[in-house]
Design a protein around this motif. Structure first.
Motif, PDB file in Angstrom:
ATOM      1  N   ARG A   1     -36.762 109.105 -52.335  1.00  0.00           N
ATOM      2  CA  ARG A   1     -37.881 108.179 -52.459  1.00  0.00           C
ATOM      3  C   ARG A   1     -39.008 108.787 -53.263  1.00  0.00           C
ATOM      4  O   ARG A   1     -39.500 108.115 -54.141  1.00  0.00           O
ATOM      5  N   PRO A   2     -39.450 109.991 -53.094  1.00  0.00           N
ATOM      6  CA  PRO A   2     -40.500 110.559 -53.958  1.00  0.00           C
ATOM      7  C   PRO A   2     -40.101 110.479 -55.426  1.00  0.00           C
ATOM      8  O   PRO A   2     -40.934 110.220 -56.273  1.00  0.00           O
ATOM      9  N   TYR A   3     -38.892 110.771 -55.667  1.00  0.00           N
ATOM     10  CA  TYR A   3     -38.439 110.641 -57.068  1.00  0.00           C
ATOM     11  C   TYR A   3     -38.605 109.227 -57.524  1.00  0.00           C
ATOM     12  O   TYR A   3     -38.977 108.995 -58.674  1.00  0.00           O
ATOM     13  N   GLN A   4     -38.377 108.328 -56.645  1.00  0.00           N
ATOM     14  CA  GLN A   4     -38.531 106.932 -56.995  1.00  0.00           C
ATOM     15  C   GLN A   4     -39.960 106.640 -57.356  1.00  0.00           C
ATOM     16  O   GLN A   4     -40.256 106.090 -58.424  1.00  0.00           O
ATOM     17  N   VAL A   5     -40.792 107.073 -56.428  1.00  0.00           N
ATOM     18  CA  VAL A   5     -42.223 106.854 -56.721  1.00  0.00           C
ATOM     19  C   VAL A   5     -42.585 107.520 -58.050  1.00  0.00           C
ATOM     20  O   VAL A   5     -43.278 106.959 -58.886  1.00  0.00           O
ATOM     21  N   PHE A   6     -42.136 108.692 -58.134  1.00  0.00           N
ATOM     22  CA  PHE A   6     -42.389 109.466 -59.352  1.00  0.00           C
ATOM     23  C   PHE A   6     -41.930 108.695 -60.566  1.00  0.00           C
ATOM     24  O   PHE A   6     -42.650 108.545 -61.569  1.00  0.00           O
ATOM     25  N   THR A   7     -40.743 108.252 -60.485  1.00  0.00           N
ATOM     26  CA  THR A   7     -40.211 107.543 -61.628  1.00  0.00           C
ATOM     27  C   THR A   7     -41.044 106.320 -61.954  1.00  0.00           C
ATOM     28  O   THR A   7     -41.316 106.008 -63.102  1.00  0.00           O
ATOM     29  N   GLU A   8     -41.390 105.646 -60.833  1.00  0.00           N
ATOM     30  CA  GLU A   8     -42.133 104.409 -61.078  1.00  0.00           C
ATOM     31  C   GLU A   8     -43.524 104.659 -61.572  1.00  0.00           C
ATOM     32  O   GLU A   8     -44.105 103.832 -62.288  1.00  0.00           O
TER      33      GLU A   8
ATOM     34  N   ILE B   1     -28.159 101.859 -66.452  1.00  0.00           N
ATOM     35  CA  ILE B   1     -27.819 101.775 -65.045  1.00  0.00           C
ATOM     36  C   ILE B   1     -29.094 101.583 -64.229  1.00  0.00           C
ATOM     37  O   ILE B   1     -29.169 100.810 -63.293  1.00  0.00           O
ATOM     38  N   PHE B   2     -30.005 102.306 -64.679  1.00  0.00           N
ATOM     39  CA  PHE B   2     -31.286 102.220 -63.966  1.00  0.00           C
ATOM     40  C   PHE B   2     -32.399 102.357 -64.988  1.00  0.00           C
ATOM     41  O   PHE B   2     -32.275 103.099 -65.958  1.00  0.00           O
ATOM     42  N   CYS B   3     -33.489 101.618 -64.799  1.00  0.00           N
ATOM     43  CA  CYS B   3     -34.692 101.866 -65.587  1.00  0.00           C
ATOM     44  C   CYS B   3     -35.895 101.652 -64.728  1.00  0.00           C
ATOM     45  O   CYS B   3     -35.868 100.886 -63.768  1.00  0.00           O
ATOM     46  N   ASN B   4     -36.952 102.344 -65.170  1.00  0.00           N
ATOM     47  CA  ASN B   4     -38.161 102.149 -64.352  1.00  0.00           C
ATOM     48  C   ASN B   4     -38.915 100.942 -64.869  1.00  0.00           C
ATOM     49  O   ASN B   4     -38.621 100.376 -65.930  1.00  0.00           O
TER      50      ASN B   4
END
Lengths: 858, 156
Positions: free
Chosen positions: A57-64, A80-83
């Motif tokens: 999840r931190p990576y997620q936040v980070f990414t976002e 596959i994935f993009c922010n």
């Protein structure tokens, strides 16, 4: 057919399902392995992203929260994935992007690049610039970097896209700005470059490049100086040492003067560089040099012209002067100029008053002025200055400053003054010359000269004295003019070598040279008279002697009211005046003497004339009495002897008769002699009465008169054309009478007498001749021919008194002529005579009119 | 007492000249009555009938005056002048008979109105002939004016 179709359709459908399944398996696998962070599933509500709620999840936040757009891509490039950022970057919702190929992100022209990048990204880190394509069609500049996601199961690519637009914008701005600066740099006329310590040219503007060429890769010393090594002492690199800006000049090979400004420059990266600006100051320097030169010339000109310049601040009275002004006033140029308020001491009172008044006027009116001012130098001497000034207006039109020039006209003024003085003296001399010529009275002349010297030449006093030859050798004053006040009479000047004779007057008279006293107050020669002289305002004097050839007979003294009044030219003129005076006086005296002599002469002449006249009268009286008194007794002798012979003749013996005869003859001869003598004397006294006379006519007359003599004789008269002559006809008639009578007489023995009368030329002069063929005479006795009573022949042979030829000679001589004779015994004689007037009148004989005038005086 | 009429008045001082002149005149028989005046005063007295000639009649003037110039007391020219100035004597012919041929005498004489001027020749023959001619001319050939009857002088 429908069955085939169906079969094919069923086969493709199966394939499709199979792929989907594989994909889902993969996905599942990915999810399981953790290679996938989220799944995008299309549901009824659209695509949805499912993420694992994990400690990622931190990576997620980070990414976002990243400002970059990020995406994971499958190895085939599917997203596959993009922010969210990425999605925003392209202006698409995230869901749309999931599962789409990455190439949808970019503008068509970059698709290839992206593909290449992704290809690279499988292995390595790579980056590229490109442009995303946004939903609305606009593009977004990005830098895309890829990194391989290493995983056995699902290797992929991690993609990060950084929005470059700001950067791009910034870049563009920077570029633009840089462009602008570069343009500025390029537009500068100066050559600007940045040098590295390694002698490279980090930057060069256009001017530099134009001059030196492209510096790329070349060392500065190479192309600047053509050297292969750095210069021994590099001016530019000096700054690196000192860290201080440094400027210097160099003359290049093509004679341009370059001024180089070097300063240390820290590059953006901190590396030390040298910023050099080179200016081509050739023209500048040239102009400078010319300016310096013309300034120097101006200064020199000013100096030579002794023209100084000045300016003054009106309010403060501060003054600036050029060097010449100092010099003019004898002041030290290193000192400040004398302020206006203190300038009173450098002018005479009159000039100061004039100057201050004028300046006030100029400040009011604005009209420039020009004045001649008399200055007082630091050493007390005076000079003259021509000062010009004009006001300067400031930006408000107010006159705050005065400026001008000043010219040293001392010499000019001196010269003017001298000229004026010379002029006046010349004028005086001219008046004197007139006086000298006109005056017949010596005293009068002297006075006029003195008057002229005072009135016209403008001296203080003048007097003339004569050197007396008394015991004291006094100089006696003869005339004076000007401020004399009894000086001359009380001066008691002598020309002897005594105390009172050693002043200028005495010296001048003794030596015969002018004596000048330039300053009476300080000249010892004038001691005996100094007080008197100074009292009367005599400050200088000149004494000029008046001379004859041998000695000085007096002197003229002139006094001036200021010292040093007699300069060389002045002295020359006054000397000339004295010479003229001397000459005039001498001439006057000579004239007077001459007059006296003339009078004496006249007296004597009168006396002599009286004597002569009385002698003449006596002579006349004598010959008058002679003619009267001698004749009477002669007549008586003749008479009574005749009577005797008549009355008593017959009674007388023959001898007695003979005696009586002889007595008679004697009386006749004596009578003749008396007549001839009287005639001769009369001719001597007779004044010639000359007129144009025809000689031919005279001769004809005489021939008529002689007719009785010619009776019974054979005479051949050869009479030629005779000229018209200015002469006394009566006398000339006598000449011919005599000569022809003689000719007749002495040709008597001839059977045929030939008598010629004519003119001939002898030695260029006309000569009259009378030639006969008579008995002639012996030339031995020719000298006696014309003497009184001289006879060539015996009286009994040829009668004659012996006076005839003497008379003829007298007459010819009276006419300015000569008479002579040539003869030969027994052949004949020729008598020649000239008359002075014959020379001019050898011409045709008289016309009838002239004949009428002839012998009018007879 | 009336003196006889005079033909010629000879005014001459030199006795030899007188003698020769008279001789010449008489020989030619031209004149019988000749009075000789020895000087100018006598001549004038004679002509003006005064002095020793007070008894003369003024109406009987000589027909000719022969006048020498060199005279004692009164000069010949002066005598001439007086003669020619006075109306009583003006018309009497006066002949100067003199040794002199001086120009000045000639001029003066003619200015004073002399009737003739003769130079006495030295040669006696010529002298005689001259005198003859003079007498002939003036007493014979020349027409004398008729003398006016003059009033008798007081002395007469």
């Amino acid at each position: 057919m429908a069955r085939l179709r169906q079969a094919a359709a069923m086969r493709s459908e199966v394939e499709r399902l199979r792929a989907r399944l594989a994909e889902a398996e993969e996905t599942l696998n990915a999810i399981r392995s953790g290679d996938v962070d989220a799944i995008a599933v299309d549901g009824p509500n659209g695509r949805q992203i499912y993420t694992l709620q994990t400690p990622d999840r931190p990576y997620q936040v980070f990414t976002e929260s990243m400002s970059e757009g990020a995406a994971s891509l499958a190895s085939d490039g599917t997203i596959i994935f993009c922010n969210r950022r990425l999605a925003d970057m392209v202006g698409q919702p995230q869901e749309k992007l999931l599962g789409a190929p990455a190439t949808v992100l970019v503008a068509p022209e970059y698709k290839q690049r992206l593909k290449k990048l992704m290809a690279l990204g499988k292995q390595n880190l790579a980056r590229a610039e490109m442009e995303f394509q946004r939903q609305d069609g606009s593009t977004l500049p990005v830098v895309t970097s890829v990194k391989p996601i290493l995983s056995e199961q699902s290797p992929g690519i991690c993609l990060i896209a950084t929005d470059m637009s700001e950067r791009k914008r910034a870049e563009a701005a920077v570029k633009a700005e840089r462009q602008r600066f570069e343009s500025i740099l390029d537009g500068l006329p100066a050559m600007i470059c940045l040098l590295t310590p390694a002698y490279d040219v980090a930057f060069a503007n256009q001017a530099f490049r134009e001059r030196f060429g492209e510096a790329q890769g070349r060392k500065c010393y190479e192309y600047c100086f053509g050297a292969s090594m750095p210069c021994a002492f590099c001016e530019s690199f000096h700054v690196l040492k000192t860290g201080e800006p440094h400027d210097w000049e160099v003359i290049t090979k093509d004679n341009r003067c370059i001024h180089a400004f070097d300063s240390p420059f820290t590059d953006v990266d901190g590396s030390p560089l040298i910023l050099e600006m080179d200016l081509d100051v050739t023209e500048h320097r040239e102009a400078e040099r010319e300016l310096r030169q013309s300034t120097a010339e101006l200064k020199e000109a000013q100096r030579v012209a002794q023209l100084g310049s000045w300016s003054m601040d009106v309010k403060t009275g501060d003054v600036t002067w050029s060097d010449e002004l100092y010099e003019m006033l004898g002041l030290d140029p290193s000192q400040p100029a004398v302020a206006y308020s203190a300038q009173e001491r450098i002018f005479t009172p009159e000039s100061w008053a004039m100057l201050t008044a004028q300046i006030a006027e100029t400040m009011k009116s604005g009209i420039p002025y020009e004045l001649e001012l008399r200055t007082v130098r630091s050493d007390g001497t005076h000079g003259w200055m021509l000062a010009r000034g004009e006001p300067l207006r400031d930006e408000n039109g107010m006159m705050k400053r005065l400026r001008g020039v000043a010219l040293d006209i001392t010499k000019r003024k001196e010269a003017e003054r001298r000229l004026e003085r010379v002029n006046r003296t010349l004028q005086a001399m001219s008046i004197c010359a007139e006086a000298l010529m006109r005056c017949s009275h010596e005293a009068d002349m002297l006075q006029r000269v003195c008057d002229a010297v005072i009135e016209v030449a403008g001296y203080r006093m003048a007097w003339v004295g004569y050197a007396e030859h008394d015991e004291d050798k006094t100089v006696r004053p003869m005339a004076w003019a000007g401020h004399e006040d009894g000086y001359v009479l009380g001066a008691h000047i002598s020309w002897a070598d005594v105390e009172r004779g050693r002043g200028p007057t005495g010296i001048a008279i003794r030596t015969g040279n002018p004596a000048i006293c330039h300053d009476i107050a300080h000249d010892p020669h004038l001691d005996p008279w100094k007080e008197q002289a100074l009292q009367r305002g005599y400050r200088a004097s000149i004494v000029l002697p008046l001379r004859t050839e041998e000695e000085s007979f007096g002197a003229i003294s002139i006094y001036a009211a200021e010292p040093d009044a007699f300069d060389t030219r002045e002295c020359q003129l006054l000397e000339e005046l004295a010479r003229n005076m001397s000459y005039a006086i001498t001439a006057l005296r000579a004239h007077a003497e001459l007059q006296q002599l003339n009078q004496q002469l006249d007296e004597r002449v009168r006396h002599r004339t009286a004597e002569l006249q009385s002698a003449n009268r006596e002579l006349e009286a004598f010959s008058y009495s002679v003619s009267h008194d001698l004749r009477a007794p002669l007549r008586h002798i003749s008479g009574f002897s005749k009577l005797l012979s008549e009355e008593f003749g017959p009674a007388l013996p023959e001898q007695a008769q003979h005696h009586l005869q002889r007595i008679q003859e004697g009386t006749v001869r004596m009578g003749q002699l008396i007549d001839d003598l009287l005639n001769l004397s009369r001719i001597g006294r007779h004044e010639l009465r000359c007129q144009a006379t025809s000689l031919g006519t005279i001769v004809r007359q005489v021939l008529i008169d002689l007719e009785p003599e010619c009776e019974g004789r054979d005479i051949d008269w050869k009479v030629e054309k005779l000229p018209l002559v200015d002469c006394d006809g009566a006398l000339v008639k006598q000449v011919f009478q005599n000569l022809l009578l003689n000719a007749l007489k002495f040709t008597r023995p001839r059977r045929r007498a030939v008598i010629e009368i004519g003119t001939e030329e002898q030695q260029g002069f006309p000569v009259i001749f009378v030639r006969d063929n008579g008995v002639g005479f012996n030339m031995k006795y020719a000298a006696k021919l014309f003497g009184v009573f001289q006879r060539m022949h015996r009286a009994e042979d040829f009668e004659g008194t012996g006076v005839g030829l003497a008379t003829v000679q007298r007459i010819v001589q009276k006419h300015g002529g000569r008479i002579w004779a040539k003869a030969e015994l027994d052949k004949g004689a020729t008598f020649y005579f000239t008359l002075a007037a014959l020379d001019k009148t050898l011409q045709e004989p008289a016309t009838k009119e002239e004949v009428a005038h002839e012998l009018a005086g007879d | 007492m009336n003196l006889p009429e005079i033909d010629i008045l000879l005014v001459e001082d030199n006795k030899d000249d007188i003698e020769l002149t008279l001789h010449s005149l008489r020989r030619e028989r031209l004149a019988n009555r000749i009075h000789v005046a020895r000087d100018g005063v006598e001549a004038l007295d004679f002509l003006f009938c005064r002095g020793e000639f007070a008894e003369r009649s003024a109406s009987q003037q000589p027909r000719l005056v022969l006048l020498d110039l060199k005279l004692p007391k009164l000069d010949g020219l002066e005598v001439l002048k007086r003669i020619k100035d006075d109306s009583k004597t003006k018309t009497i012919p006066v002949v100067i008979l003199t040794s002199s041929k001086e120009e000045q005498d000639l001029v003066k004489g003619y200015k004073l109105g002399v009737n003739s001027y003769i130079q006495k020749p030295v040669d006696f023959d010529k002298f005689r002939d001259t005198v003859r001619q003079i007498g002939l001319y003036w007493l014979v050939v020349n027409q004398a004016p008729v003398t006016e009857p003059l009033r008798q002088s007081v002395h007469a």
